[in-house]
Design an enzyme around this catalytic site. Structure first.
Site, PDB file in Angstrom:
ATOM      1  N   LYS A  68     -12.981   1.409 -10.973  1.00 21.50           N
ATOM      2  CA  LYS A  68     -11.536   1.358 -10.769  1.00 21.50           C
ATOM      3  C   LYS A  68     -11.063  -0.065 -10.479  1.00 21.50           C
ATOM      4  O   LYS A  68     -11.853  -0.925 -10.044  1.00 21.50           O
ATOM      5  CB  LYS A  68     -11.149   2.265  -9.615  1.00 21.50           C
ATOM      6  CG  LYS A  68     -11.811   1.921  -8.297  1.00 21.50           C
ATOM      7  CD  LYS A  68     -11.515   3.014  -7.294  1.00 21.50           C
ATOM      8  CE  LYS A  68     -12.509   3.018  -6.157  1.00 21.50           C
ATOM      9  NZ  LYS A  68     -12.418   4.197  -5.322  1.00 21.50           N
ATOM     10  N   CYS A  91     -11.242   5.668   1.680  1.00 24.46           N
ATOM     11  CA  CYS A  91      -9.946   5.897   1.018  1.00 24.46           C
ATOM     12  C   CYS A  91      -8.751   5.577   1.917  1.00 24.46           C
ATOM     13  O   CYS A  91      -7.696   5.220   1.416  1.00 24.46           O
ATOM     14  CB  CYS A  91      -9.852   7.333   0.520  1.00 24.46           C
ATOM     15  SG  CYS A  91     -11.057   7.701  -0.768  1.00 24.46           S
ATOM     16  N   LYS A  96      -7.613  -1.907  -8.524  1.00 29.21           N
ATOM     17  CA  LYS A  96      -6.405  -1.619  -7.741  1.00 29.21           C
ATOM     18  C   LYS A  96      -5.577  -2.883  -7.555  1.00 29.21           C
ATOM     19  O   LYS A  96      -6.135  -3.956  -7.320  1.00 29.21           O
ATOM     20  CB  LYS A  96      -6.794  -1.058  -6.365  1.00 29.21           C
ATOM     21  CG  LYS A  96      -7.518   0.281  -6.431  1.00 29.21           C
ATOM     22  CD  LYS A  96      -7.893   0.752  -5.037  1.00 29.21           C
ATOM     23  CE  LYS A  96      -8.540   2.131  -5.094  1.00 29.21           C
ATOM     24  NZ  LYS A  96      -8.989   2.575  -3.745  1.00 29.21           N
ATOM     25  N   CYS A 139     -16.012   9.664   5.026  1.00 34.30           N
ATOM     26  CA  CYS A 139     -17.231   9.062   4.461  1.00 34.30           C
ATOM     27  C   CYS A 139     -16.969   7.576   4.278  1.00 34.30           C
ATOM     28  O   CYS A 139     -15.827   7.127   4.374  1.00 34.30           O
ATOM     29  CB  CYS A 139     -17.632   9.740   3.148  1.00 34.30           C
ATOM     30  SG  CYS A 139     -16.826   9.079   1.684  1.00 34.30           S
ATOM     31  N   CYS A 150      -7.957  10.166   5.742  1.00 35.55           N
ATOM     32  CA  CYS A 150      -8.161  10.689   4.385  1.00 35.55           C
ATOM     33  C   CYS A 150      -8.299  12.209   4.469  1.00 35.55           C
ATOM     34  O   CYS A 150      -8.512  12.764   5.541  1.00 35.55           O
ATOM     35  CB  CYS A 150      -9.404  10.067   3.765  1.00 35.55           C
ATOM     36  SG  CYS A 150     -10.932  10.774   4.410  1.00 35.55           S
ATOM     37  N   ARG A 165      -3.432  14.286  -8.915  1.00 32.86           N
ATOM     38  CA  ARG A 165      -2.794  13.099  -8.317  1.00 32.86           C
ATOM     39  C   ARG A 165      -1.784  12.490  -9.297  1.00 32.86           C
ATOM     40  O   ARG A 165      -2.107  12.277 -10.473  1.00 32.86           O
ATOM     41  CB  ARG A 165      -3.858  12.066  -7.972  1.00 32.86           C
ATOM     42  CG  ARG A 165      -3.307  10.828  -7.262  1.00 32.86           C
ATOM     43  CD  ARG A 165      -4.393   9.797  -7.012  1.00 32.86           C
ATOM     44  NE  ARG A 165      -5.383  10.244  -6.056  1.00 32.86           N
ATOM     45  CZ  ARG A 165      -6.603   9.710  -5.928  1.00 32.86           C
ATOM     46  NH1 ARG A 165      -6.972   8.704  -6.703  1.00 32.86           N
ATOM     47  NH2 ARG A 165      -7.450  10.172  -5.045  1.00 32.86           N
ATOM     48  N   CYS A 191     -12.512  17.353  -0.269  1.00 31.79           N
ATOM     49  CA  CYS A 191     -13.209  16.233  -0.913  1.00 31.79           C
ATOM     50  C   CYS A 191     -14.717  16.496  -1.018  1.00 31.79           C
ATOM     51  O   CYS A 191     -15.382  16.756  -0.006  1.00 31.79           O
ATOM     52  CB  CYS A 191     -12.971  14.940  -0.134  1.00 31.79           C
ATOM     53  SG  CYS A 191     -13.904  13.574  -0.856  1.00 31.79           S
ATOM     54  N   ARG A 231      -5.427   1.523 -11.406  1.00 29.46           N
ATOM     55  CA  ARG A 231      -4.863   2.662 -10.669  1.00 29.46           C
ATOM     56  C   ARG A 231      -3.378   2.399 -10.389  1.00 29.46           C
ATOM     57  O   ARG A 231      -2.801   1.457 -10.908  1.00 29.46           O
ATOM     58  CB  ARG A 231      -5.638   2.861  -9.366  1.00 29.46           C
ATOM     59  CG  ARG A 231      -7.131   3.125  -9.552  1.00 29.46           C
ATOM     60  CD  ARG A 231      -7.375   4.513 -10.099  1.00 29.46           C
ATOM     61  NE  ARG A 231      -8.790   4.847 -10.128  1.00 29.46           N
ATOM     62  CZ  ARG A 231      -9.489   5.404  -9.131  1.00 29.46           C
ATOM     63  NH1 ARG A 231      -8.900   5.656  -7.982  1.00 29.46           N
ATOM     64  NH2 ARG A 231     -10.771   5.700  -9.270  1.00 29.46           N
TER      65      ARG A 231
HETATM   66 FE1  SF4 Z   1     -13.352  11.794   0.438  1.00 29.47          FE
HETATM   67 FE2  SF4 Z   1     -14.638   9.779   1.532  1.00 29.47          FE
HETATM   68 FE3  SF4 Z   1     -12.321   9.337   0.257  1.00 29.47          FE
HETATM   69 FE4  SF4 Z   1     -12.322  10.604   2.567  1.00 29.47          FE
HETATM   70  S1  SF4 Z   1     -12.971   8.470   2.231  1.00 29.47           S
HETATM   71  S2  SF4 Z   1     -11.206  11.245   0.738  1.00 29.47           S
HETATM   72  S3  SF4 Z   1     -14.198  11.752   2.503  1.00 29.47           S
HETATM   73  S4  SF4 Z   1     -14.223  10.027  -0.658  1.00 29.47           S
END
Ligand code: SF4
Length: 574
Positions: A216, A486, A218, A482, A437, A77, A443, A146
């Protein structure tokens, strides 16, 4: 932090890491190793690298039926304050994704760029080439500040947007770690020799000390009428106050955050709260003071509750503000009454205010790639190679091509059309405002699909919105694989969050401004039931909305119980 508190193991890893070196260099040099040890993998995040493995490949077996070894690979990244990417740097990243990655380059939800599928043998060359373009991966992840976000629109009718960016750049510079570990490990000297990292000379880390941050941190900078970078979802949000065309200061918002741990009921998403009003030239000092308060008082014994939002929840605003003022050495003024009032997606052709234009191009889920029908990657390469224009990444994972002369517009439109890239005006509202995401297969934390299922969800939603004559409604939908959130799924009109295999929590009642949390509408909804779960609410909205009311405002007004009752009555009648 009191001495008797039992520290999380990661705290010792950071403290013993010789300023984020660990034994990364040793393991990098071991050619037979295709991955790093757990402790080094944790440290690598500070260098902008996530160690991952191909989740699809986990299901495959060897010919003798035994389980296959993990197919390790890395996500790389790049940290880009305000998402500003010069032409050469974008072309280099596109080239790298083809040579070493999975043929795609991903724009992140925080204005960065991600390469996926880089194997360990190619890591150093990849990072070296990124640094040759004056970008860096250092500080893109890890327990530090970040990427600092900022509205990317290159608007030049007054100096305000450039001043916002200047603030973002100054905060990023002030809060970047001072350790030389990154350049020692990854960047070769002019003779092509890597420096000897076994000789460790510590440098002063004035902000981070030896343990860096508890987790982290942000930050983002925006204007009230355009919260395109979603600042209320970050630890620190600066809202620019403009009077008579001049930037006079910032409202400081603190304690936003999206991540949730399903197994820990004590975790929650939060919208940042207004703390103070500060002058433009105070922004760096306030950001540093806040980060230092977090450094000294954030929870270092439990990473699940280590974000600033939990410190704010425990302390309250008065104590947090007072402590920041102590660190700052002066009081801060009460907040200005200004709030977030709008959000732009910056897509399509727009005048910059200096006689030139910029073009916002929609990138599905931020994934720059060539498919059979849409060759966005090739189109961007062709355009940027031809015109060498600077580019900027948006927080909705789209790209802006900047500084375009009016005489160049027709040719750029023609190149995009030849590659099957539709103009933004032809994208539906719901698609323009959607985000997902990456989730599976890259991931390691993903529970469900996200990016790979989003196109089909959008196709179905477009059909339903059209059927309900709601196609022009501005409805935001964000999806994650999940609960870590993100793609910021807890504040849009609709949020879909992977909960268990193939099942999602459906959130409703947020808004496109990012000023309100959505509520849990339905839990454990199988993928195939997502649209049937939303359709009765869309019908209810069409039939019972107030004049001009948005979908999110409607859901918020009705509340969960009413919407659930409507869903159940529709189901009962079927
Ligand atoms: Fe991975 Fe969860 Fe972030 Fe999606 S929200 S990129 S599944 S850590």
């Amino acid at each position: 932090m009191p001495d008797e508190v039992k520290l999380d193991k990661s705290e010792f890893v950071k403290e013993d890491s010789r300023q984020l070196r660990g034994t990364i260099a040793d393991e990098l040099a071991e050619e037979e190793l295709d991955h790093f040890s757990k402790d080094n993998a944790g440290l690598l995040k500070h260098h902008g690298l996530y160690q991952q493995d191909n989740r699809d490949a986990r299901k495959q077996k060897n010919p003798d039926g035994t389980r296959r070894d993990k197919a390790f690979m890395f996500m790389v990244r790049t940290r880009i304050p305000g998402g500003r990417v010069p032409a050469d740097a974008l072309l280099a990243e596109l080239d790298l994704c083809e040579r070493y990655g999975n043929q795609t380059l991903r724009i992140t939800s925080r204005q960065g760029l991600q390469l996926h599928g880089i194997i360990k043998d190619n890591l150093q060359q990849t990072i070296r080439e990124i640094n040759q373009t004056q970008l860096t991966t250092f500080g893109a992840c890890g327990d530090i500040e970040r990427n600092v976000m900022c509205c990317p629109a290159p608007l030049r009718h007054n100096p305000v947007h450039d001043q916002l960016q200047q603030t973002a750049d100054e905060i990023a510079e002030e809060l970047k770690p001072r350790t030389t570990a990154y350049s020692e490990i990854w960047i070769e000297d002019n003779e092509g020799n890597r420096q000897d990292v076994s000789e460790f000379t510590p440098v002063d880390e004035p902000v981070y000390g030896t343990r860096y941050l508890p987790r982290k941190f942000k930050s983002g900078v925006a204007l009230p009428e355009d919260n395109c970078v979603d600042i209320l979802t970050y630890d620190l949000g600066l809202l620019g106050i403009v009077e008579s065309g001049n930037l006079v200061g910032y409202n400081v918002f603190v304690g936003g955050g999206q991540g949730v741990t399903p197994s820990a009921a004590k975790t929650f998403p939060a919208i940042a709260q207004k703390m103070a009003f500060i002058g433009v030239d105070e922004a760096v000092d306030v950001a540093r003071a806040l980060v230092c308060v977090f450094r000294d008082h954030g929870n270092r014994s439990d990473r699940k509750t280590a974000r600033l939002k939990y410190l704010l929840a425990g302390w309250g605003m008065e104590r947090l503000k007072g402590t920041v003022e102590e660190y700052l050495g002066r009081p801060m003024a009460e907040p200005h009454p200004a709030e977030v009032t709008g959000v732009e997606d910056h897509l399509g052709w727009c005048a910059q205010g200096d006689g030139r234009d910029f073009l916002g191009i929609y990138i599905e889920n931020g994934r720059i790639q060539d498919t059979e029908t849409v060759r966005t990657k090739s189109a961007l390469k062709r355009i940027v190679e031809s015109y060498r224009m600077p580019t900027r990444m948006t927080a909705q994972q789209n790209i802006l091509l900047c500084d375009i002369e009016p005489s160049q517009r027709d040719e750029i439109d023609r190149i995009l059309a030849d590659h099957g890239v539709a103009p933004a005006e032809e994208c539906s509202q719901i698609r323009r405002l959607s985000m997902a995401c990456p989730a599976l297969p890259t991931c390691g934390l993903s529970i469900t699909e996200s990016e790979r299922m989003m196109p089909e969800i959008l196709d179905q939603l477009e059909t339903e919105l059209s059927r309900h004559e709601l196609s022009d409604e501005r409805i935001t939908i964000h999806t994650t694989g999940c609960p870590n959130g993100c793609a910021r799924p807890y504040s849009p009109d609709i949020g879909l969050v992977g909960k268990t295999a193939g099942k999602y929590t459906v959130f409703l009642g947020g808004n496109s401004l990012g000023t309100r949390l959505a509520f849990n509408f339905q839990d454990l909804v199988p993928y195939a039931e997502i649209i049937p779960t939303l359709v009765p609410v869309l019908s209810y909205f069409r039939d019972d909305r107030l004049q001009g009311e948005s979908f999110g405002d409607f859901c918020d007004r009705k509340g969960r119980d009413d919407l659930v009752a409507r869903l159940e009555s529709v189901r009962g009648a079927e």
